[in-house]
Design an enzyme around this catalytic site. Structure first.
Site, PDB file in Angstrom:
ATOM      1  N   GLY A 109       0.589  -1.282   0.036  1.00  0.00           N
ATOM      2  CA  GLY A 109       0.054   0.128   0.073  1.00  0.00           C
ATOM      3  C   GLY A 109       0.732   1.413  -0.126  1.00  0.00           C
ATOM      4  CG  HIS A 125      24.483   8.833  -4.258  1.00  0.00           C
ATOM      5  ND1 HIS A 125      24.880   9.406  -5.697  1.00  0.00           N
ATOM      6  CD2 HIS A 125      24.009   9.724  -3.930  1.00  0.00           C
ATOM      7  CE1 HIS A 125      24.415  10.566  -5.777  1.00  0.00           C
ATOM      8  NE2 HIS A 125      23.968  10.890  -4.522  1.00  0.00           N
ATOM      9  CG  ASP A 158       1.915   4.170  -4.615  1.00  0.00           C
ATOM     10  OD1 ASP A 158       1.195   4.840  -4.993  1.00  0.00           O
ATOM     11  OD2 ASP A 158       1.731   2.777  -4.794  1.00  0.00           O
ATOM     12  CG  HIS A 217      20.909  12.169 -12.984  1.00  0.00           C
ATOM     13  ND1 HIS A 217      21.774  12.194 -11.685  1.00  0.00           N
ATOM     14  CD2 HIS A 217      20.288  10.757 -12.963  1.00  0.00           C
ATOM     15  CE1 HIS A 217      21.533  10.924 -10.979  1.00  0.00           C
ATOM     16  NE2 HIS A 217      21.006  10.374 -11.855  1.00  0.00           N
ATOM     17  CG  ASP A 237      18.041   7.540  -7.819  1.00  0.00           C
ATOM     18  OD1 ASP A 237      17.633   7.694  -9.231  1.00  0.00           O
ATOM     19  OD2 ASP A 237      19.154   7.085  -7.565  1.00  0.00           O
ATOM     20  CG  HIS A 238      19.326  11.475  -8.515  1.00  0.00           C
ATOM     21  ND1 HIS A 238      20.496  11.828  -7.738  1.00  0.00           N
ATOM     22  CD2 HIS A 238      19.567  10.235  -8.699  1.00  0.00           C
ATOM     23  CE1 HIS A 238      21.220  10.778  -7.596  1.00  0.00           C
ATOM     24  NE2 HIS A 238      20.621   9.695  -8.340  1.00  0.00           N
ATOM     25  CG  ASP A 258      27.459   6.933  -7.490  1.00  0.00           C
ATOM     26  OD1 ASP A 258      26.898   6.230  -6.461  1.00  0.00           O
ATOM     27  OD2 ASP A 258      27.285   6.447  -8.557  1.00  0.00           O
ATOM     28  CG  HIS A 311      25.570   3.551 -10.244  1.00  0.00           C
ATOM     29  ND1 HIS A 311      25.224   5.079  -9.481  1.00  0.00           N
ATOM     30  CD2 HIS A 311      24.328   3.273 -10.450  1.00  0.00           C
ATOM     31  CE1 HIS A 311      24.064   5.195  -9.452  1.00  0.00           C
ATOM     32  NE2 HIS A 311      23.538   4.155 -10.101  1.00  0.00           N
TER      33      HIS A 311
HETATM   34 ZN   LIG Z   1      21.002   7.735  -8.500  1.00  0.00          ZN
HETATM   35 ZN   LIG Z   2      20.910   8.070 -11.620  1.00  0.00          ZN
END
Ligand SMILES: [Zn+2]
Ligand SMILES: [Zn+2]
Length: 549
Positions: free
Chosen positions: A45, A387, A47, A70, A74-75, A192, A365
């Site tokens: 339930g 990250h 999202d 970018h 997730d950004h 990263d 990555h």
């Molecule tokens: Zn990312």
């Molecule tokens: Zn990315």
């Protein structure tokens, strides 16, 4: 007070996803990225999960700008929530801006938000921060990291990157800029860590082009390729291969269609008009003349591939001879769902290819050798791995040590741990309370999201849920419903709930006239205080406020 730069990671440290970092000097704040994370499959339930930005609550006026590296979810995915609270311009490169525009339009926020275009190589002064976006290679075009010149010196934030000399968009990373930063002297590098456990170099995107070539050569029937909706580079590769093999391309899944439309319009995707067909037309074409791009590479049941695997798609069904390609990595926690989907697709007669058995995906990555290259290029005084889960951050920190950065100059920290940087010191401050904010389907794009604090504490500190019904005048209707776990013995629950009901009553009277979000927050706070007084614990408190209208 000695002036210092505060770096406060609010997301992406100690987890993969929902990246967000605050840079604060004096009373000026800039934010880099505001992303979401996809929930683990047992959180039914729910999202999406957005960063807990309570830290900014009493500093909202200090926020000068939001800079985005970018266009991946997730950004950028939390922007439509954040922008309800924040009044500051968003700076991003053209494609990223286009993708953000689409999101804000959906959230009916587009006209309230000031969107500003930036370009790699240019300089933007915002308050005390001089921002220099530099181009990096990743799996979406128009991707940047930031050189951030602060009164405490130059800080470099890599964003997501890999050192790909032959990326799909033909724009390799800006090595010269990184070397130039290094020459100027970099105080801190935020880099990263996603692949800190992967030895060697991440293969170039061209490997996938070769992999697709092979798939297209061998497949006799239809080809269905699933990937992330925002992997624009992958969509380009499929389109190019389709042209070479005389197949028509259909794109399904709302988010993927939308992203494709934006990227094409802006010139980041080159797809000839006559290559594209509607999904409704696919069944009229010979199977050997069709390739379909779809969402659902994480096994999400409601995405296109999930529906196909269940035989529940309106226009399509899997048939004998279909080749289904998973062109994405499994986000940790999703493996089970993906495997189930793969098995279902096999049952329906498809041949299924995924990255363990074919070259149909490479990571976007950097792997360990590239991470070393980044550190050696930049030669920072301090290293802050970002990250990644804690193990990735740790491994990245160790890499830094191997390369000669003193252990004391490396900050391996998780979300909510402020760092204080001067040109000569890096101090790790105590971690603030806080954790996840969940957005459930019904209230996405709405301000009525509920807050769940510090999920890791669930086991130790307990859980308390209150559901409150109010009428238009803000008066309570009936009595609240409670659910509690792990806080007090069974026979003491009723008494605890009674006190909670009183606390709710008081808060509602004091907060009359507030909007739902404020009300929810205040109830949460007063219940938190009450429960702490009663139990000496700080449980997760969730409150649902519903109107009678
Ligand atoms: Zn990312
Ligand atoms: Zn990315």
């Amino acid at each position: 007070m000695i002036p210092k730069l505060r770096i406060v990671p609010l997301g992406g440290l100690g987890e993969i996803g929902k990246n967000m970092t605050v840079f604060e000097y004096d009373d000026s704040i800039i934010i880099v990225d505001a992303g979401i994370m996809f929930p683990e499959n047992d959180m039914l339930g729910i999202d999406t999960i957005i960063p807990d930005y309570q830290y900014l609550e009493d500093k909202l006026d200090n926020i000068k700008a939001i800079f985005i590296t970018h266009g991946h979810e997730d950004h950028v995915g939390a922007l439509q929530h954040l922008m309800h609270d924040v009044d500051a311009p968003i700076y991003a490169t053209p494609l990223t801006l286009g993708l953000i525009e689409g999101k804000l339009r959906q959230a009916k926020l587009l006209h309230e938000v000031d969107l500003r275009r930036i370009d790699a190589g240019e300089i933007y002064q915002v308050g005390p921060f001089k921002m220099e976006p530099f181009h990096v290679a990743h799996s979406i075009p128009d991707c940047v990291g930031f050189g951030i010149t602060t009164p405490m010196g130059l800080v470099v934030h890599t964003g997501d990157y890999k050192f790909d000399h032959t990326p799909a968009d033909g724009w390799p990373p800006d090595f010269a800029k990184l070397a130039e930063f290094s020459e100027r002297g970099v105080v801190a590098l935020l880099a990263d860590s996603t692949n800190a456990d992967k030895p060697g170099w991440t293969p170039s995107e061209t490997v996938v082009a070769d992999g697709f070539e092979e798939v297209f050569r061998q497949a006799e029937g239809r080809i269905i390729i699933a990937t992330f909706a925002s992997l624009i580079s992958r969509i380009q590769q499929v389109a190019d291969t389709a042209v070479r093999h005389g197949r028509k391309l259909a794109i399904t899944g709302r988010s993927m269609r939308e992203n494709t439309k934006i990227a094409r319009r802006m010139g980041y995707l080159t797809i000839p008009d006559d290559l594209l067909v509607d999904i409704e037309q696919v069944n009229k074409l010979p199977p050997s003349k069709v390739v379909i791009m779809a969402t659902g590479a994480q096994g999400e049941p409601s995405a296109v591939l999930g529906r196909l695997s269940h035989g529940r798609h309106r226009n399509l069904s899997i048939q004998e001879g279909d080749t289904v390609v998973f062109s994405a990595h499994a986000i940790p926690g999703n493996e089970e769902m993906i495997n189930r989907t793969i098995n279902r697709l096999y049952q329906r007669g498809a041949n299924v290819l995924y990255d363990q058995i074919a070259n149909v995906h490479v990571s976007g990555h950097a792997s360990r050798e590239e991470m070393k290259l980044m550190i050696n290029l930049i030669r920072p005084q301090y290293l802050i791995p970002i990250h990644g889960e804690l193990r990735h951050l740790r491994l990245h920190g160790e890499l830094g040590e191997e390369l000669g950065i003193p252990k004391d100059n490396i900050a391996v920290v998780e979300n909510g741990t402020p760092l204080e940087l001067t040109s000569r010191s890096l101090t790790i401050c105590p971690r603030m309370p806080g954790g996840y904010v969940f957005v459930d389907g019904a209230s996405v794009g709405d301000i009525g999201w509920s807050v769940v604090r510090d999920r890791d504490k669930l086991a130790q500190s307990g859980y308390f849920f209150a559901s409150v019904l109010v009428n238009n005048a803000g008066n309570q209707v009936g009595s609240p419903d409670f659910f509690t776990r792990g806080l007090v013995e069974k026979d003491a629950v009723d008494e605890l709930n009674e006190g909670a009901a009183e606390a709710i009553d008081r808060t509602l009277k004091n907060a009359r006239g507030s909007d739902k979000a404020t009300l929810t927050k205040r109830l949460q706070e007063s219940l938190g205080r009450y429960l702490y007084e009663e139990t000496r614990r700080r449980p997760i408190v969730e409150v649902s406020v519903k109107g009678t209208a």
